[in-house]
Scaffold this active site. Structure first.
Site, PDB file in Angstrom:
ATOM      1  N   THR A 123     -48.827  13.287  68.068  1.00  0.00           N
ATOM      2  CA  THR A 123     -48.562  12.301  67.020  1.00  0.00           C
ATOM      3  C   THR A 123     -49.844  11.507  66.801  1.00  0.00           C
ATOM      4  O   THR A 123     -50.320  10.828  67.711  1.00  0.00           O
ATOM      5  CB  THR A 123     -47.429  11.353  67.475  1.00  0.00           C
ATOM      6  OG1 THR A 123     -46.285  12.158  67.787  1.00  0.00           O
ATOM      7  CG2 THR A 123     -47.083  10.346  66.390  1.00  0.00           C
ATOM      8  N   PHE A 153     -40.937  16.988  66.870  1.00  0.00           N
ATOM      9  CA  PHE A 153     -39.814  16.051  66.811  1.00  0.00           C
ATOM     10  C   PHE A 153     -38.852  16.219  67.984  1.00  0.00           C
ATOM     11  O   PHE A 153     -37.766  15.642  67.965  1.00  0.00           O
ATOM     12  CB  PHE A 153     -39.056  16.239  65.492  1.00  0.00           C
ATOM     13  CG  PHE A 153     -39.895  15.943  64.282  1.00  0.00           C
ATOM     14  CD1 PHE A 153     -40.037  14.632  63.818  1.00  0.00           C
ATOM     15  CD2 PHE A 153     -40.583  16.952  63.629  1.00  0.00           C
ATOM     16  CE1 PHE A 153     -40.829  14.355  62.715  1.00  0.00           C
ATOM     17  CE2 PHE A 153     -41.386  16.681  62.521  1.00  0.00           C
ATOM     18  CZ  PHE A 153     -41.509  15.373  62.060  1.00  0.00           C
ATOM     19  N   LEU A 254     -26.934   4.649  66.178  1.00  0.00           N
ATOM     20  CA  LEU A 254     -26.315   3.340  65.970  1.00  0.00           C
ATOM     21  C   LEU A 254     -25.577   2.939  67.249  1.00  0.00           C
ATOM     22  O   LEU A 254     -24.455   2.479  67.203  1.00  0.00           O
ATOM     23  CB  LEU A 254     -25.353   3.383  64.777  1.00  0.00           C
ATOM     24  CG  LEU A 254     -26.015   3.485  63.400  1.00  0.00           C
ATOM     25  CD1 LEU A 254     -24.965   3.550  62.302  1.00  0.00           C
ATOM     26  CD2 LEU A 254     -26.961   2.301  63.144  1.00  0.00           C
ATOM     27  N   GLY A 261     -37.077   2.429  74.308  1.00  0.00           N
ATOM     28  CA  GLY A 261     -38.288   2.571  75.129  1.00  0.00           C
ATOM     29  C   GLY A 261     -38.798   3.984  74.952  1.00  0.00           C
ATOM     30  O   GLY A 261     -38.584   4.584  73.905  1.00  0.00           O
ATOM     31  N   CYS A 264     -42.574   7.408  72.908  1.00  0.00           N
ATOM     32  CA  CYS A 264     -42.905   7.522  71.478  1.00  0.00           C
ATOM     33  C   CYS A 264     -42.634   6.263  70.653  1.00  0.00           C
ATOM     34  O   CYS A 264     -43.569   5.705  70.067  1.00  0.00           O
ATOM     35  CB  CYS A 264     -42.166   8.708  70.875  1.00  0.00           C
ATOM     36  SG  CYS A 264     -42.734  10.283  71.546  1.00  0.00           S
TER      37      CYS A 264
END
Ligand code: NAD
Length: 439
Positions: A123, A153, A254, A261, A264
Site C-alpha cells: 500500500t 485487499f 458496523l 487497530g 493497515c
C-alpha cells in the site's frame, strides 16, 4: 509465468503462495534471513489459517521457493511484486515510510534482464509507482520494464480465502503489455468471474487508501452511535442491523468495539491525510475518523475504570485477547497496546491470554503476566476484559470465570455475551452500546 515476490510478510507470503497455487513458478525473497531459513525448513513464521499446508503443498510441487538472494530470481522473473512493509514513518508525522519500497527498487534495477513488469502490491501513496520507475531507470537505463500497481485487499485471518476469491482485483497500468501480463497471472480468478478494475496507476494507488479509509469510517461511525446508544438507552446492535439491511449501507463493518487497530487502517488513514494535505485538499471526514478512533480507546479505559469502581490502582485485571482481531498473531496497533499501558500507568496489574499473539505481545508489553488459558488469567483478578473476540472466548465457562474472580466484573468490549444472561449469572457486566452499560 515466473514470479518473484519481494517481501515475505503477511501479504508477500500469502500472495506468493496463492500465485503458486494458481500454477505459477514463484520465488519469495526476503532480507530477513531467519524468516527465509524457517520457511525453507517448512515453518510458516506467521499465524494465518490454511497457509501452512498450502506452502508445504506448493513447495513439494516445486512451484514455490524461498530465497534471501535476488540472483538469479529477479533476472528470470516475468513479473516482480514488491510486497514490503510501508509502516508509518518513525518521525510520527503520518507519512508512509517508503524506504523499503525504494530499497527494493534499487536492488532489483541492475538485475532486470528481458522485459519485466514491476508491480507495487504494498500500500503506497499516489505517485510511488512513478518514483519506483524513476529509480529503476536511473539505476539501469537499459532496463526494459513497466511499473504497475496492484493493491492487496486480503484480511489477515481470512487471507487465503480473500486472495483466492477476492471481491475484485485492481490493476493500475499504463501499458497494454503490462496489463496483459497481470491479467495472465490472475486468469484463474477471471475464470471465476472476479471483477477486474483496470485503471491508471494513480487511481489504483488511491483505491486502496480510499477503501481502507471508508472501512475505518464505518467503524468509527458505529462506535460513535454506540456511545450515543449508551446515553439514550438504545441498542447499537439493533441500530446497526436496522441501518445495515439498507442495501445502500450494508451490514458489514458496523460492529462496535474498542476502536480499530491492525497493520493497515491506522497507518493508511494517516497516510491518506498526508497525501490530501500535500495536494491542498481537505479530508475532514478521515480526520474525524482518526480522532474518534483514538477517543474510543480512551473511552474504553474509562469504562474499565468505572466498572472496577472508579480506580484500577492496585487491582488485577484479566485481559482476554491481545491481537488486533481474532485469527491472527499480528499485534501492530492493536487496541491492547493502548488500553493495557493506560491501565498499568494507573497502577493496575494485568494478566493476559491470547491463543496466538502472546509471543508477539510480550515484545511490546513485557510487564504483563502471560497465562496459558483464559481461566488462569482470571485467577484472583478484580475483573476481566474481553478485548479480542477469538472463538475460544465465545463459549467460556462463565460460572468458572466468576468463581476465579475476586469480584464478578466482566467488561466485554466486543459484545460477545448477552447482557441479560450475564446479569442473571451475577456479573457486573459492561459492554459497548447496549442497554446494561453504565452511563
Ligand atoms: P510485513 O511487515 O509482514 O512484511 C514485510 C516484509 O518485507 C518483511 O518480512 C521484511 O523483512 C521484508 N522486506 C523489507 N524490505 C525488504 C527488501 N528490501 N527486500 C526484501 N524484503 C524486504 O508487511 P505486510 O503486513 O505483509 O504488509 C506489506 C504491505 O502490504 C504493506 O504496504 C501493507 O500496508 C500492505 N497490506 C497489508 C495487509 C495486511 O493485512 N497485513 C493487507 C493489505 C495490504
Amino acid at each position: 509465468m515466473k514470479i518473484a515476490v519481494i517481501g515475505t510478510g503477511y501479504v508477500g507470503l500469502v500472495s506468493g503462495t496463492c500465485f503458486a497455487e494458481f500454477g505459477h513458478e514463484v520465488t519469495c525473497i526476503d532480507i530477513d534471513a531467519e524468516k527465509i531459513q524457517r520457511l525453507r525448513q517448512g515453518h510458516v513464521p506467521i499465524y494465518e489459517p490454511g497457509l501452512q499446508p498450502m506452502v508445504e503443498k506448493n513447495c513439494a510441487a516445486g512451484r514455490l521457493a524461498f530465497a534471501t538472494e535476488f540472483d538469479p530470481h529477479i533476472g528470470r522473473a516475468d513479473v516482480i511484486f514488491i510486497a514490503v512493509g510501508t509502516p508509518a514513518s518513525r518521525r510520527g508525522d503520518g507519512y508512509a515510510d517508503l524506504s523499503y519500497v525504494y530499497d527494493a527498487a534499487r536492488t532489483i534495477a541492475p538485475r532486470l534482464r528481458d522485459y519485466t513488469v514491476v508491480v507495487n502490491k504494498s500500500t503506497v501513496p499516489v505517485g510511488t509507482a512513478r518514483q519506483v520507475a524513476r529509480i529503476i531507470a536511473q539505476e539501469n537505463p537499459q532496463a526494459d520494464f513497466d511499473v504497475a500497481s496492484n493493491p492487496e485487499f486480503l484480511r489477515e485471518g481470512a487471507a487465503i480465502a480473500d486472495f483466492m476469491r477476492p471481491d475484485r482485483v485492481v490493476i493500475g497500468v499504463d501499458s497494454a503489455r503490462a496489463e496483459e501480463r497481470l491479467r495472465a497471472i490472475y486468469r484463474p480468478l477471471y475464470l471465476i468471474e472476479t471483477p477486474f478494475v483496470v485503471t491508471t496507476i494513480e487511481t489504483a494507488e488511491l483505491i486502496k487508501y480510499a477503501s481502507n479509509a471508508f472501512l475505518a469510517t464505518k467503524i468509527s461511525f458505529i462506535n460513535e452511535m454506540a456511545n450515543l446508544c449508551e446515553e439514550v438507552g438504545a441498542d447499537v446492535h439493533a441500530v446497526a442491523k436496522g441501518m445495515g439491511l439498507d442495501g445502500r449501507i450494508g451490514r458489514k463493518f458496523l460492529h462496535p468495539g474498542p476502536g480499530y487497530g491492525g497493520s493497515c487502517f491506522p497507518k493508511d488513514t494517516l497516510a491518506l491525510l498526508r497525501i490530501a494535505q500535500e495536494h491542498g485538499v481537505a479530508c475532514r471526514i478521515v480526520e474525524a475518523v482518526v480522532e474518534v478512533n483514538a477517543a474510543q480507546k480512551a473511552r474504553m479505559v474509562r469504562k474499565i475504570r468505572a466498572a472496577l469502581g472508579g480506580s484500577e490502582a492496585g487491582k488485577t485485571i484479566a485481559v482476554l485477547g491481545l491481537a488486533f482481531k481474532p485469527e491472527t498473531d499480528d499485534m501492530r496497533e492493536a487496541p491492547a497496546l493502548t488500553i493495557i499501558p493506560a491501565l498499568m500507568e494507573h497502577g493496575a496489574l494485568v494478566r493476559a491470554h491470547d491463543p496466538q499473539a502472546m509471543k508477539e505481545a510480550a515484545k511490546h508489553l513485557p510487564e504483563v503476566t502471560y497465562c496459558q488459558s483464559p481461566y488462569e488469567a482470571c485467577e484472583g483478578a478484580h475483573g476481566v476484559v474481553l478485548l479480542t473476540e477469538w472463538n475460544e472466548y465465545r463459549a467460556l465457562d462463565l460460572a468458572r470465570i466468576k468463581s476465579l474472580l475476586v469480584q464478578p466484573v466482566f467488561v466485554d468490549l466486543r459484545n460477545v455475551y448477552e447482557p441479560s444472561q450475564m446479569k442473571a449469572l451475577g456479573f457486573h457486566y459492561e459492554c459497548v452500546g447496549r442497554p446494561v452499560t453504565i452511563r
